[in-house]
Write a protein that holds these residues in place. Structure first.
Motif, PDB file in Angstrom:
ATOM      1  N   LEU A   1      37.239  36.340  35.906  1.00 54.49           N
ATOM      2  CA  LEU A   1      38.080  37.414  36.432  1.00 54.49           C
ATOM      3  C   LEU A   1      38.747  36.988  37.738  1.00 54.49           C
ATOM      4  CD1 LEU A   1      35.894  40.591  35.794  1.00 54.49           C
ATOM      5  CD2 LEU A   1      38.056  39.997  34.683  1.00 54.49           C
ATOM      6  N   ALA A   2      38.003  36.280  38.570  1.00 54.08           N
ATOM      7  CA  ALA A   2      38.567  35.793  39.822  1.00 54.08           C
ATOM      8  C   ALA A   2      39.710  34.821  39.562  1.00 54.08           C
ATOM      9  CB  ALA A   2      37.484  35.120  40.664  1.00 54.08           C
ATOM     10  N   ASP A   3      39.562  33.965  38.550  1.00 50.67           N
ATOM     11  CA  ASP A   3      40.658  33.051  38.176  1.00 50.67           C
ATOM     12  C   ASP A   3      41.894  33.836  37.751  1.00 50.67           C
ATOM     13  OD1 ASP A   3      39.129  30.818  38.705  1.00 50.67           O
ATOM     14  OD2 ASP A   3      38.419  30.615  36.646  1.00 50.67           O
ATOM     15  N   LYS A   4      41.657  34.895  36.984  1.00 53.14           N
ATOM     16  CA  LYS A   4      42.772  35.731  36.514  1.00 53.14           C
ATOM     17  C   LYS A   4      43.483  36.403  37.685  1.00 53.14           C
ATOM     18  CE  LYS A   4      43.660  39.891  33.763  1.00 53.14           C
ATOM     19  NZ  LYS A   4      43.029  40.935  32.902  1.00 53.14           N
ATOM     20  N   TYR A   5      42.679  36.953  38.615  1.00 49.48           N
ATOM     21  CA  TYR A   5      43.279  37.623  39.771  1.00 49.48           C
ATOM     22  C   TYR A   5      43.994  36.621  40.679  1.00 49.48           C
ATOM     23  CZ  TYR A   5      40.297  41.527  38.371  1.00 49.48           C
ATOM     24  OH  TYR A   5      39.691  42.537  37.671  1.00 49.48           O
ATOM     25  N   ALA A   6      43.465  35.398  40.764  1.00 44.24           N
ATOM     26  CA  ALA A   6      44.115  34.376  41.582  1.00 44.24           C
ATOM     27  C   ALA A   6      45.487  34.032  41.024  1.00 44.24           C
ATOM     28  CB  ALA A   6      43.235  33.132  41.651  1.00 44.24           C
ATOM     29  N   ALA A   7      45.595  33.962  39.702  1.00 40.36           N
ATOM     30  CA  ALA A   7      46.889  33.673  39.081  1.00 40.36           C
ATOM     31  C   ALA A   7      47.883  34.797  39.334  1.00 40.36           C
ATOM     32  CB  ALA A   7      46.699  33.463  37.575  1.00 40.36           C
ATOM     33  N   GLN A   8      47.351  36.004  39.537  1.00 35.86           N
ATOM     34  CA  GLN A   8      48.231  37.143  39.802  1.00 35.86           C
ATOM     35  C   GLN A   8      48.495  37.326  41.294  1.00 35.86           C
ATOM     36  OE1 GLN A   8      46.076  40.379  38.017  1.00 35.86           O
ATOM     37  NE2 GLN A   8      46.498  39.720  35.910  1.00 35.86           N
TER      38      GLN A   8
ATOM     39  N   ARG B   1      46.286  38.397  43.544  1.00 43.73           N
ATOM     40  CA  ARG B   1      45.607  39.616  44.023  1.00 43.73           C
ATOM     41  C   ARG B   1      44.318  39.203  44.744  1.00 43.73           C
ATOM     42  NH1 ARG B   1      44.974  43.032  38.697  1.00 43.73           N
ATOM     43  NH2 ARG B   1      44.164  44.593  40.192  1.00 43.73           N
ATOM     44  N   THR B   2      44.323  39.299  46.061  1.00 38.58           N
ATOM     45  CA  THR B   2      43.186  38.799  46.838  1.00 38.58           C
ATOM     46  C   THR B   2      42.003  39.764  46.868  1.00 38.58           C
ATOM     47  OG1 THR B   2      44.182  39.701  48.859  1.00 38.58           O
ATOM     48  CG2 THR B   2      44.684  37.399  48.297  1.00 38.58           C
ATOM     49  N   ARG B   3      42.251  41.071  46.970  1.00 37.93           N
ATOM     50  CA  ARG B   3      41.159  42.035  47.045  1.00 37.93           C
ATOM     51  C   ARG B   3      40.272  41.998  45.795  1.00 37.93           C
ATOM     52  NH1 ARG B   3      40.978  46.044  50.939  1.00 37.93           N
ATOM     53  NH2 ARG B   3      41.580  45.031  52.905  1.00 37.93           N
ATOM     54  N   PRO B   4      40.847  41.999  44.587  1.00 36.61           N
ATOM     55  CA  PRO B   4      39.995  41.894  43.397  1.00 36.61           C
ATOM     56  C   PRO B   4      39.205  40.586  43.338  1.00 36.61           C
ATOM     57  CG  PRO B   4      42.146  42.731  42.794  1.00 36.61           C
ATOM     58  CD  PRO B   4      42.244  42.286  44.213  1.00 36.61           C
ATOM     59  N   ILE B   5      39.747  39.523  43.911  1.00 37.80           N
ATOM     60  CA  ILE B   5      39.006  38.262  43.961  1.00 37.80           C
ATOM     61  C   ILE B   5      37.755  38.430  44.807  1.00 37.80           C
ATOM     62  CG2 ILE B   5      39.056  35.864  44.763  1.00 37.80           C
ATOM     63  CD1 ILE B   5      42.006  35.792  44.111  1.00 37.80           C
ATOM     64  N   GLU B   6      37.887  39.089  45.958  1.00 37.49           N
ATOM     65  CA  GLU B   6      36.719  39.339  46.811  1.00 37.49           C
ATOM     66  C   GLU B   6      35.683  40.193  46.094  1.00 37.49           C
ATOM     67  OE1 GLU B   6      38.202  41.122  50.327  1.00 37.49           O
ATOM     68  OE2 GLU B   6      39.336  39.354  50.982  1.00 37.49           O
ATOM     69  N   PHE B   7      36.143  41.214  45.380  1.00 37.42           N
ATOM     70  CA  PHE B   7      35.222  42.091  44.652  1.00 37.42           C
ATOM     71  C   PHE B   7      34.491  41.313  43.558  1.00 37.42           C
ATOM     72  CE2 PHE B   7      34.318  44.919  41.063  1.00 37.42           C
ATOM     73  CZ  PHE B   7      33.491  45.853  41.693  1.00 37.42           C
ATOM     74  N   ALA B   8      35.215  40.468  42.835  1.00 33.92           N
ATOM     75  CA  ALA B   8      34.590  39.665  41.780  1.00 33.92           C
ATOM     76  C   ALA B   8      33.550  38.723  42.362  1.00 33.92           C
ATOM     77  CB  ALA B   8      35.664  38.882  41.016  1.00 33.92           C
ATOM     78  N   PHE B   9      33.871  38.157  43.519  1.00 33.44           N
ATOM     79  CA  PHE B   9      32.928  37.245  44.168  1.00 33.44           C
ATOM     80  C   PHE B   9      31.646  37.966  44.562  1.00 33.44           C
ATOM     81  CE2 PHE B   9      31.316  35.558  48.219  1.00 33.44           C
ATOM     82  CZ  PHE B   9      30.936  34.288  47.805  1.00 33.44           C
ATOM     83  N   LEU B  10      31.779  39.119  45.201  1.00 32.56           N
ATOM     84  CA  LEU B  10      30.611  39.868  45.659  1.00 32.56           C
ATOM     85  C   LEU B  10      29.810  40.441  44.492  1.00 32.56           C
ATOM     86  CD1 LEU B  10      32.176  41.727  48.723  1.00 32.56           C
ATOM     87  CD2 LEU B  10      30.656  39.732  48.744  1.00 32.56           C
ATOM     88  N   SER B  11      30.488  40.809  43.400  1.00 23.11           N
ATOM     89  CA  SER B  11      29.775  41.379  42.256  1.00 23.11           C
ATOM     90  C   SER B  11      28.854  40.368  41.598  1.00 23.11           C
ATOM     91  CB  SER B  11      30.777  41.911  41.222  1.00 23.11           C
ATOM     92  OG  SER B  11      31.513  40.837  40.639  1.00 23.11           O
ATOM     93  N   GLY B  12      29.079  39.085  41.870  1.00 23.25           N
ATOM     94  CA  GLY B  12      28.194  38.066  41.309  1.00 23.25           C
ATOM     95  C   GLY B  12      26.778  38.175  41.824  1.00 23.25           C
ATOM     96  N   GLY B  13      26.599  38.851  42.980  1.00 25.20           N
ATOM     97  CA  GLY B  13      25.258  39.013  43.529  1.00 25.20           C
ATOM     98  C   GLY B  13      24.427  40.053  42.806  1.00 25.20           C
ATOM     99  N   LEU B  14      25.054  40.884  41.949  1.00 23.67           N
ATOM    100  CA  LEU B  14      24.314  41.947  41.255  1.00 23.67           C
ATOM    101  C   LEU B  14      23.244  41.379  40.337  1.00 23.67           C
ATOM    102  CD1 LEU B  14      23.890  44.909  40.568  1.00 23.67           C
ATOM    103  CD2 LEU B  14      25.688  44.687  38.837  1.00 23.67           C
ATOM    104  N   LEU B  15      23.593  40.375  39.536  1.00 20.42           N
ATOM    105  CA  LEU B  15      22.611  39.802  38.621  1.00 20.42           C
ATOM    106  C   LEU B  15      21.493  39.100  39.383  1.00 20.42           C
ATOM    107  CD1 LEU B  15      24.764  38.380  35.683  1.00 20.42           C
ATOM    108  CD2 LEU B  15      23.229  40.353  35.666  1.00 20.42           C
ATOM    109  N   TRP B  16      21.825  38.493  40.520  1.00 24.69           N
ATOM    110  CA  TRP B  16      20.783  37.877  41.343  1.00 24.69           C
ATOM    111  C   TRP B  16      19.808  38.933  41.846  1.00 24.69           C
ATOM    112  CZ3 TRP B  16      19.823  32.814  41.983  1.00 24.69           C
ATOM    113  CH2 TRP B  16      20.823  31.915  41.623  1.00 24.69           C
TER     114      TRP B  16
END
Length: 246
Positions: free
Chosen positions: A121-128, A130-145
Motif C-alpha cells: 500500500l505504501a508503494d501504491k501511495y508513493a506512486a500517487q 500521497r505522503t500522509r497515507p504512506i505514514e499511516f501504512a508504515f505505522l500500521s505495520g506495528g499492529l501485528l507486532w
C-alpha cells in the motif's frame, strides 16, 4: 494472577516486542523482568529471572533475513509464569526456549507476511505522491507486532499458571532439580555464543580471565562487576585513535 495484572503484562509484551521498541532495548528479558516484577509485586525475583533468561539469549540476534528466536516473548512469559507459579528459575528455564521458538514461528508465518500488505500500500501511495497515507501504512505495520506479543502472553498469564503448577507438582524431584541444573548451564551457553560473535581474541580472553578471578576469588557481586566493566570500557574507548571529521 488477576485479569488486571494479565492485561498489563500482555500490553507490555505487545509494546516492548514491537519492532520499533526493540531498537531501544525494551525487548530484552532483563528489562521485562523489572517491569513484570513491578506489576506482580516482586521486583527482586523478576529481575533475577529476567537476567537468567537474558543470559541464555545474549548471543542471539537477528541479522538480515535470519530471524532470531523471540527472546522478548520468552522473557515475558517465562518471568510471568515463574513468578506467579512460585517455581522461579525452573519454570523460566523450562519455558524460555520453546516460547522463543513459538514467537519466531509467529513472526515468520504471520507478522512478516502480514506486513507485506501495508508495504505494498505504501508503494501504491508513493506512486500517487500521497505522503500522509504512506505514514499511516508504515505505522500500521506495528499492529501485528503488538498482537504477536499481546495475545500469546494474555493466554499464558490467564491460563498458564495453573497448568504450570499442576505440571510441576506431578514431576519427580530429580527432574525439577534437573531444571535447576539446566538453569545454570544455559546462561553459560549464552555467554559462549556471545564470545563467539565478538571473536575470541587475546584481549577478550584476557578480560574473561579477569572477570573469572574477580567472581571466583574476590567474590564481587554483579553491581561491582558492572561498574568495573563500564570503567574499563570507557578507558579502552578513550584510548582508541580518533578519525578526523568523525
Amino acid at each position: 494472577m488477576g485479569l488486571t495484572e494479565a492485561l498489563l503484562i500482555a500490553a507490555w509484551a505487545g509494546i516492548s516486542g514491537n519492532y520499533f521498541m526493540d531498537y531501544l532495548g525494551f525487548a530484552r528479558p532483563v528489562v521485562s523482568g523489572l517491569v513484570i516484577g513491578l506489576i506482580l509485586g516482586d521486583v527482586t525475583t523478576g529481575v533475577i529471572l529476567g537476567a537468567t533468561i537474558e543470559a541464555i539469549f545474549l548471543g542471539v540476534f537477528t541479522v538480515g533475513a535470519a530471524l532470531a528466536p523471540d527472546y522478548n516473548l520468552a522473557g515475558i512469559i517465562g518471568v510471568s509464569l515463574g513468578l506467579a507459579s512460585g517455581y522461579g528459575v525452573e519454570t523460566a528455564v523450562a519455558l524460555a526456549v520453546p516460547v522463543a521458538l513459538l514467537g519466531q514461528f509467529l513472526m515468520m508465518s504471520i507478522v512478516y507476511p502480514g506486513n507485506l500488505i501495508p508495504l505494498h500500500l505504501a508503494d501504491k501511495y508513493a506512486a500517487q505522491g500521497r505522503t500522509r497515507p504512506i505514514e499511516f501504512a508504515f505505522l500500521s505495520g506495528g499492529l501485528l507486532w503488538f498482537l504477536k506479543g499481546f495475545i500469546p502472553t494474555l493466554l499464558a498469564t490467564l491460563y498458564g499458571v495453573k497448568l504450570v503448577e499442576a505440571l510441576f507438582d506431578t514431576l519427580p524431584d530429580w527432574l525439577v532439580d534437573g531444571f535447576n541444573v539446566v538453569g545454570g548451564i544455559l546462561p553459560a551457553v549464552g555467554f559462549a555464543m556471545l564470545l563467539n560473535v565478538i571473536g575470541m581474541s587475546g584481549r577478550v580472553l584476557a578480560f574473561f580471565a579477569v572477570g573469572f578471578v574477580l567472581v571466583s576469588f574476590l567474590e564481587l557481586n554483579m553491581v561491582a562487576l558492572a561498574i568495573l566493566g563500564t570503567v574499563m570500557a570507557f578507558i579502552l574507548v578513550s584510548q582508541e585513535p580518533k578519525t578526523e571529521g568523525v
